[in-house]
Design a protein around this motif. Structure first.
Motif, PDB file in Angstrom:
ATOM      1  N   LYS A  86       4.151 -13.750  13.462  1.00  0.00           N
ATOM      2  CA  LYS A  86       3.704 -12.394  13.774  1.00  0.00           C
ATOM      3  C   LYS A  86       3.984 -11.447  12.618  1.00  0.00           C
ATOM      4  N   LEU A  87       5.181 -11.592  12.030  1.00  0.00           N
ATOM      5  CA  LEU A  87       5.566 -10.708  10.937  1.00  0.00           C
ATOM      6  C   LEU A  87       4.661 -10.912   9.717  1.00  0.00           C
ATOM      7  N   ILE A  88       4.465 -12.169   9.314  1.00  0.00           N
ATOM      8  CA  ILE A  88       3.659 -12.453   8.122  1.00  0.00           C
ATOM      9  C   ILE A  88       2.208 -12.045   8.334  1.00  0.00           C
ATOM     10  N   GLU A  89       1.676 -12.360   9.519  1.00  0.00           N
ATOM     11  CA  GLU A  89       0.281 -12.007   9.803  1.00  0.00           C
ATOM     12  C   GLU A  89       0.079 -10.497   9.773  1.00  0.00           C
ATOM     13  N   ALA A  90       1.050  -9.750  10.306  1.00  0.00           N
ATOM     14  CA  ALA A  90       0.940  -8.294  10.342  1.00  0.00           C
ATOM     15  C   ALA A  90       1.048  -7.684   8.952  1.00  0.00           C
ATOM     16  N   ARG A  91       1.673  -8.402   8.035  1.00  0.00           N
ATOM     17  CA  ARG A  91       1.900  -7.852   6.702  1.00  0.00           C
ATOM     18  C   ARG A  91       1.003  -8.439   5.617  1.00  0.00           C
ATOM     19  N   ILE A  92      -0.051  -9.102   6.016  1.00  0.00           N
ATOM     20  CA  ILE A  92      -1.016  -9.610   5.033  1.00  0.00           C
ATOM     21  C   ILE A  92      -1.567  -8.480   4.155  1.00  0.00           C
ATOM     22  N   PRO A  93      -1.850  -7.286   4.738  1.00  0.00           N
ATOM     23  CA  PRO A  93      -2.299  -6.174   3.883  1.00  0.00           C
ATOM     24  C   PRO A  93      -1.293  -5.827   2.781  1.00  0.00           C
ATOM     25  N   GLU A  94       0.005  -5.944   3.076  1.00  0.00           N
ATOM     26  CA  GLU A  94       1.023  -5.673   2.065  1.00  0.00           C
ATOM     27  C   GLU A  94       1.005  -6.727   0.965  1.00  0.00           C
ATOM     28  N   ILE A  95       0.756  -7.980   1.362  1.00  0.00           N
ATOM     29  CA  ILE A  95       0.661  -9.050   0.362  1.00  0.00           C
ATOM     30  C   ILE A  95      -0.549  -8.803  -0.537  1.00  0.00           C
ATOM     31  N   ASN A  96      -1.625  -8.344   0.057  1.00  0.00           N
ATOM     32  CA  ASN A  96      -2.815  -7.972  -0.727  1.00  0.00           C
ATOM     33  C   ASN A  96      -2.456  -6.935  -1.785  1.00  0.00           C
ATOM     34  N   GLU A  97      -1.701  -5.924  -1.386  1.00  0.00           N
ATOM     35  CA  GLU A  97      -1.324  -4.862  -2.311  1.00  0.00           C
ATOM     36  C   GLU A  97      -0.427  -5.376  -3.432  1.00  0.00           C
ATOM     37  N   ILE A  98       0.460  -6.326  -3.094  1.00  0.00           N
ATOM     38  CA  ILE A  98       1.351  -6.900  -4.105  1.00  0.00           C
ATOM     39  C   ILE A  98       0.543  -7.643  -5.163  1.00  0.00           C
ATOM     40  N   VAL A  99      -0.389  -8.475  -4.708  1.00  0.00           N
ATOM     41  CA  VAL A  99      -1.226  -9.240  -5.643  1.00  0.00           C
ATOM     42  C   VAL A  99      -2.076  -8.291  -6.490  1.00  0.00           C
ATOM     43  N   LYS A 100      -2.653  -7.294  -5.835  1.00  0.00           N
ATOM     44  CA  LYS A 100      -3.482  -6.314  -6.533  1.00  0.00           C
ATOM     45  C   LYS A 100      -2.693  -5.605  -7.628  1.00  0.00           C
ATOM     46  N   GLU A 101      -1.444  -5.237  -7.329  1.00  0.00           N
ATOM     47  CA  GLU A 101      -0.610  -4.515  -8.283  1.00  0.00           C
ATOM     48  C   GLU A 101      -0.238  -5.405  -9.474  1.00  0.00           C
ATOM     49  N   VAL A 102       0.053  -6.683  -9.216  1.00  0.00           N
ATOM     50  CA  VAL A 102       0.396  -7.608 -10.306  1.00  0.00           C
ATOM     51  C   VAL A 102      -0.789  -7.775 -11.248  1.00  0.00           C
ATOM     52  N   LEU A 103      -1.977  -7.978 -10.683  1.00  0.00           N
ATOM     53  CA  LEU A 103      -3.171  -8.155 -11.514  1.00  0.00           C
ATOM     54  C   LEU A 103      -3.454  -6.892 -12.329  1.00  0.00           C
ATOM     55  N   LYS A 104      -3.246  -5.743 -11.695  1.00  0.00           N
ATOM     56  CA  LYS A 104      -3.478  -4.477 -12.384  1.00  0.00           C
ATOM     57  C   LYS A 104      -2.509  -4.301 -13.549  1.00  0.00           C
ATOM     58  N   GLU A 105      -1.239  -4.593 -13.310  1.00  0.00           N
ATOM     59  CA  GLU A 105      -0.221  -4.437 -14.354  1.00  0.00           C
ATOM     60  C   GLU A 105      -0.472  -5.368 -15.536  1.00  0.00           C
ATOM     61  N   GLU A 106      -1.042  -6.534 -15.250  1.00  0.00           N
ATOM     62  CA  GLU A 106      -1.310  -7.509 -16.309  1.00  0.00           C
ATOM     63  C   GLU A 106      -2.690  -7.329 -16.940  1.00  0.00           C
ATOM     64  N   GLY A 107      -3.407  -6.292 -16.504  1.00  0.00           N
ATOM     65  CA  GLY A 107      -4.721  -6.014 -17.070  1.00  0.00           C
ATOM     66  C   GLY A 107      -5.765  -7.048 -16.733  1.00  0.00           C
ATOM     67  N   SER A 108      -5.597  -7.731 -15.599  1.00  0.00           N
ATOM     68  CA  SER A 108      -6.549  -8.760 -15.190  1.00  0.00           C
ATOM     69  C   SER A 108      -7.660  -8.164 -14.328  1.00  0.00           C
ATOM     70  N   SER A 109      -8.876  -8.609 -14.586  1.00  0.00           N
ATOM     71  CA  SER A 109     -10.024  -8.162 -13.798  1.00  0.00           C
ATOM     72  C   SER A 109     -10.428  -9.211 -12.762  1.00  0.00           C
ATOM     73  N   ASP A 110      -9.602 -10.246 -12.603  1.00  0.00           N
ATOM     74  CA  ASP A 110      -9.916 -11.314 -11.640  1.00  0.00           C
ATOM     75  C   ASP A 110      -9.938 -10.771 -10.215  1.00  0.00           C
ATOM     76  N   SER A 111     -10.834 -11.304  -9.437  1.00  0.00           N
ATOM     77  CA  SER A 111     -10.834 -11.002  -8.015  1.00  0.00           C
ATOM     78  C   SER A 111      -9.755 -11.869  -7.361  1.00  0.00           C
ATOM     79  N   PHE A 112      -9.439 -11.600  -6.112  1.00  0.00           N
ATOM     80  CA  PHE A 112      -8.454 -12.443  -5.422  1.00  0.00           C
ATOM     81  C   PHE A 112      -8.683 -12.362  -3.924  1.00  0.00           C
TER      82      PHE A 112
END
Length: 201
Positions: A86-112
């Motif tokens: 329940k906890l992990i499923e509810a926080r999938i949006p937060e995981i999305n934000e974490i991945v998005k932030e890492v790609l942004k910081e590394e200057g990657s234009s990859d989708s995910f």
């Protein structure tokens, strides 16, 4: 006389040493079993890199580190898999934000894409002497770009992400490797001591 004393000494030494070796090997196998066996009810994390290029693999590892650190904190005090789900499923949006932030910081234009389900496909994997069969498992799957690079995976719940199942290495194996030279030196010293004691140097 010296030969007789040596034979008796070696015999006594073997009687003492063999049981200790047997216990040590048994404990080592039990330790490896604890490291390698994944519970039937487990939640995995699998990350697919865009490709096998050095840059894409490094980006995968950065995403791994950030996501793993956060989720490990989330489930640290949880003992029930239903609560973890329940906890992990509810926080999938937060995981999305974490991945998005890492790609942004590394200057990657990859989708995910971040997915969570019980039908995430895993290939067969040899880990030490234990084979994890291919199949569909409950997991969080993060696909970066085309997802055609080598994957990395671990077990989020119960927390086993200190092991890298993709590379097949364990903390225990690394520690054993560091201690081997010292053991070899001690054996050599015992050998020379016996020779010197009996005047055979």
């Amino acid at each position: 006389m010296k030969k007789l004393v040596l034979i008796v000494f070696i015999f006594i030494l073997l009687l003492i040493t063999f049981p200790l070796i047997g216990m040590s090997q048994l404990e080592e196998k039990q330790g490896e079993a604890n490291y390698q066996v994944i519970p039937d009810e487990a939640i995995r994390l699998r990350i697919l890199a865009n490709s096998d290029s050095d840059a894409d693999q490094e980006l995968k590892r950065m995403v791994r580190d950030e996501v793993n650190e956060v989720i490990t904190e989330w489930v640290a005090e949880i003992t029930d898999i239903e609560e973890a789900r329940k906890l992990i499923e509810a926080r999938i949006p937060e995981i999305n934000e974490i991945v998005k932030e890492v790609l942004k910081e590394e200057g990657s234009s990859d989708s995910f894409k971040v997915e969570y389900g019980s039908n995430i496909t895993f290939p067969a994997k040899l880990y030490g002497d234990y084979v994890y069969p291919a199949g569909e498992y409950e997991a969080v799957l993060i696909t970066i770009g085309e997802g055609k690079g080598d994957n990395w995976w671990c077990v989020l719940f119960p927390p086993l992400c200190f092991l890298d199942f993709s590379n097949g290495t364990t903390v225990a194996e690394e520690e054993d490797t560091e201690e081997e030279p010292q053991v070899a030196e001690e054996k050599t010293e015992v050998k020379f001591f016996l020779f010197e004691w009996f005047g055979w140097s």
